[in-house]
Design an enzyme around this catalytic site. Sequence first.
Site, PDB file in Angstrom:
ATOM      1  N   GLU A  52       0.827  -1.208   0.000  1.00 30.96           N
ATOM      2  CA  GLU A  52       0.000   0.000   0.000  1.00 30.96           C
ATOM      3  C   GLU A  52       0.862   1.259   0.000  1.00 30.96           C
ATOM      4  OE1 GLU A  52      -2.990  -0.142  -0.628  1.00 30.96           O
ATOM      5  OE2 GLU A  52      -3.678  -2.122  -0.016  1.00 30.96           O
ATOM      6  N   PHE A  54       1.698   5.625   0.153  1.00 31.50           N
ATOM      7  CA  PHE A  54       1.799   6.671   1.166  1.00 31.50           C
ATOM      8  C   PHE A  54       0.433   7.250   1.525  1.00 31.50           C
ATOM      9  CE2 PHE A  54       2.553  11.080   2.481  1.00 31.50           C
ATOM     10  CZ  PHE A  54       3.569  10.938   3.395  1.00 31.50           C
ATOM     11  N   ASN A  55      -0.391   7.529   0.519  1.00 28.16           N
ATOM     12  CA  ASN A  55      -1.639   8.250   0.773  1.00 28.16           C
ATOM     13  C   ASN A  55      -2.736   7.368   1.331  1.00 28.16           C
ATOM     14  OD1 ASN A  55      -1.207  11.160  -0.174  1.00 28.16           O
ATOM     15  ND2 ASN A  55      -0.304   9.954  -1.821  1.00 28.16           N
ATOM     16  N   ASP A 350       4.664  18.216  -4.580  1.00 28.46           N
ATOM     17  CA  ASP A 350       3.751  18.186  -5.727  1.00 28.46           C
ATOM     18  C   ASP A 350       2.309  18.381  -5.282  1.00 28.46           C
ATOM     19  OD1 ASP A 350       5.426  17.925  -7.893  1.00 28.46           O
ATOM     20  OD2 ASP A 350       5.298  15.748  -8.016  1.00 28.46           O
ATOM     21  N   THR A 367      -5.712   7.652  -4.475  1.00 29.14           N
ATOM     22  CA  THR A 367      -5.671   8.267  -3.145  1.00 29.14           C
ATOM     23  C   THR A 367      -4.796   9.517  -3.148  1.00 29.14           C
ATOM     24  OG1 THR A 367      -3.898   6.725  -2.511  1.00 29.14           O
ATOM     25  CG2 THR A 367      -6.144   6.134  -1.885  1.00 29.14           C
TER      26      THR A 367
END
Length: 407
Positions: A52, A54-55, A350, A367
């Site tokens: 999974e 980071f977000n 970003d 995400t």
Amino acid sequence: MHLIFILIANLLLTTAEQDLFEGTCDAAVKSCQNDPQNHDTKFLFYDVNPPEGFNLRRDVYMRFAVMMSETHKKGKKLDWRLVLPPWYRLYHWRSQRMIGQPLPWSTFFDVNSLKSFAPVVELNEILTNETSNTLEIDTVYVLQNYDDPFEGGIFADKWQVNKDNCRYDGDFWGHANVKAKEIVCVRFQGQISRLWELISLHPSDKNVMFAHGEIALHDSYGTKNYWDCRKSMKFNENLVKTAEYYIENNLNCTEKLCKSYMAVHWRRQDFTRSRHNDVPSLHGTIDQIDHAVRMHLRKIKKIFIASDAPTSELNLLIHELEYLKYEVFHFTPSKTELELFKDGGVAIIDQIICSHAAYFIGTHESTYSFRIQEEREILGFDSDTTFNRLCPDSGVCEKPSRWTVIH
């Protein structure tokens, strides 16, 4: 033996349900303060499925943080602290600088702001205060999905201890000096607050961990408490300053709500394979960006692109947009910035730049785009400028769900 275990578990659960959230300390005494050195403090650890990103992990954190916050607001479980799991070997972090390097949350977030919402503590704070060289977790609960979550056509909150093939497939965030005394596998589905029921099975545990924390669901998504938690997730000050400097010097904006550029999150890599029916081709992307500007932003000629596309593909997109007389920007960190901020920090920069744009177009069900949309809601942009997506070249293009901020 299995039947005896189930009977004991049910007995303990019945007792726990008499007062599921009963705490063990008084808020007026020091043992209830956020002090990792206090011997009365208990710690709740968790990790997330390794692939999974980071977000998604940010969203899992919110589930646990809201659970802890709501429990503390009731004056219960005041001796418990939520341990922030270090960032370690994420799939999208390709830089060689990331190999074998667990990073604390302070690398990316303002931890004091996180603490203003929930009783959180960094793992390195606990490791520093350990008198021995090893941190022992009393019980690791490995959460597992049910084979049929809609058994009988109904999705119900439930859990069941599962002793078959029970193992923990993680590595404690790269820390070799973290060990587990006991591992218990549990089939689990439903709201995250039901994890307290599992904790009550071993009331004397001081250190408890939930592996695959992403399986537990939000108690309430999109509520005021959810948004209060989200607002507390402020980024590291150095990341914010770097993004603001870039916006001012390249995109000609010094305001919170910019009017000088449009931003696009152009997700490629795995999405072009696993979700090819949801994303456009290169030329489809160009047509949609040009159409959005002509429809909504006639005076804007600056376009910022956040993307995980290969360099060759990104350069081609930029070249084609420049051919249409647009000024196209993409944040490229210097060697010093990459060393300081790591891949995760560059991605956050970003996101910050996209968050301040006059108009944003995201990628469907990413995400990364979700987090930008949340940030824009917090900043106060009109939702029409936020909940937009890149559509496939043909076929149905489902509009993004609008999860608007609640103050």
